[in-house]
Design a protein around this motif. Structure first.
Motif, PDB file in Angstrom:
ATOM      1  N   ALA A   2       0.748  -0.978  -0.003  1.00 48.02           N
ATOM      2  CA  ALA A   2       0.171   0.079  -0.079  1.00 48.02           C
ATOM      3  C   ALA A   2       0.863   1.424  -0.168  1.00 48.02           C
ATOM      4  O   ALA A   2       1.775   1.305   0.616  1.00 48.02           O
ATOM      5  N   ASN A   3       0.347   2.265  -0.621  1.00 50.85           N
ATOM      6  CA  ASN A   3       0.991   3.721  -0.694  1.00 50.85           C
ATOM      7  C   ASN A   3       0.692   4.476   0.866  1.00 50.85           C
ATOM      8  O   ASN A   3      -0.522   4.185   0.880  1.00 50.85           O
ATOM      9  N   ASN A   4       1.646   4.937   1.283  1.00 53.73           N
ATOM     10  CA  ASN A   4       1.389   6.017   2.221  1.00 53.73           C
ATOM     11  C   ASN A   4       0.986   7.411   1.671  1.00 53.73           C
ATOM     12  O   ASN A   4       1.890   7.800   1.239  1.00 53.73           O
ATOM     13  N   VAL A   5      -0.347   7.553   2.138  1.00 54.51           N
ATOM     14  CA  VAL A   5      -0.469   9.174   1.309  1.00 54.51           C
ATOM     15  C   VAL A   5      -0.548  10.200   2.441  1.00 54.51           C
ATOM     16  O   VAL A   5      -1.037  11.344   2.165  1.00 54.51           O
ATOM     17  N   GLN A   6      -0.283  10.199   3.521  1.00 53.94           N
ATOM     18  CA  GLN A   6      -0.362  10.974   4.601  1.00 53.94           C
ATOM     19  C   GLN A   6       0.205  12.318   4.280  1.00 53.94           C
ATOM     20  O   GLN A   6      -0.227  13.474   4.636  1.00 53.94           O
ATOM     21  N   THR A  44      -5.171  14.850  11.015  1.00 54.87           N
ATOM     22  CA  THR A  44      -4.034  15.333  10.509  1.00 54.87           C
ATOM     23  C   THR A  44      -3.660  16.975  10.909  1.00 54.87           C
ATOM     24  O   THR A  44      -2.637  17.214  11.097  1.00 54.87           O
ATOM     25  N   ALA A  84       5.799  11.464   8.415  1.00 56.67           N
ATOM     26  CA  ALA A  84       5.298  10.610   7.086  1.00 56.67           C
ATOM     27  C   ALA A  84       6.548   9.309   7.070  1.00 56.67           C
ATOM     28  O   ALA A  84       7.934   9.816   7.598  1.00 56.67           O
ATOM     29  N   PRO A  85       6.339   8.374   6.524  1.00 56.48           N
ATOM     30  CA  PRO A  85       7.550   7.407   6.528  1.00 56.48           C
ATOM     31  C   PRO A  85       8.475   7.611   5.512  1.00 56.48           C
ATOM     32  O   PRO A  85       8.259   8.471   4.893  1.00 56.48           O
TER      33      PRO A  85
END
Length: 139
Positions: A2-6, A44, A84-85
């Motif tokens: 999965a992509n992280n979009v935060q 957020t 964020a990662p």
């Protein structure tokens, strides 16, 4: 995977705030722009607020606005605010003792990826939120 979009969502929220010209905006309005739930936006915004990038008013009439001018907020500020990662991560598969590559790839790759992460952060530090808003208006 999965992509992280935060990070991109946080930039979206911050651009929405910047476009309001210092006026307060409700999380529901930001959520509509992002196409997500107001509670996700509030979580957020809480991170952005703890980092000093957003000012919030709580309660029934709760809202938020930028705490600083958009030209004084870098993409690195936003990236770090939402924790964020890293851009890349290394797999967690166990080493295969009979394979030299398997036994040494993680250390070698970690060194290369640390250099890449540092370069990415330096690049983000050079881009202001105001530049993102300006680029949006050109499209």
């Amino acid at each position: 995977m999965a992509n992280n979009v935060q990070f991109s969502i946080a930039v979206h929220i911050m651009a929405g705030l910047a476009c309001r010209g210092g006026k307060d905006i409700k999380s529901g309005d930001l959520a509509m722009s992002v196409n997500t739930s107001p509670s996700f936006v509030r979580r957020t915004v809480a991170k952005l607020s703890r980092a000093g990038l957003v000012k919030t008013a709580t309660g029934k009439a709760g809202s938020c606005r930028l705490a600083k001018d958009a030209k004084d907020i870098s993409l690195l500020d936003i990236y770090e605010a939402v924790d964020a990662p890293k851009a890349f991560s290394i797999h967690g598969y166990a080493e295969q003792k009979g394979c030299a590559v398997s036994c040494h790839i993680k250390a070698a790759l970690e060194k290369a990826l640390a250099k890449t992460q540092k370069a990415m952060k330096a690049s983000l530090a050079e881009i202001s939120l105001a530049q993102i808003v300006s680029d949006m208006k050109k499209k």
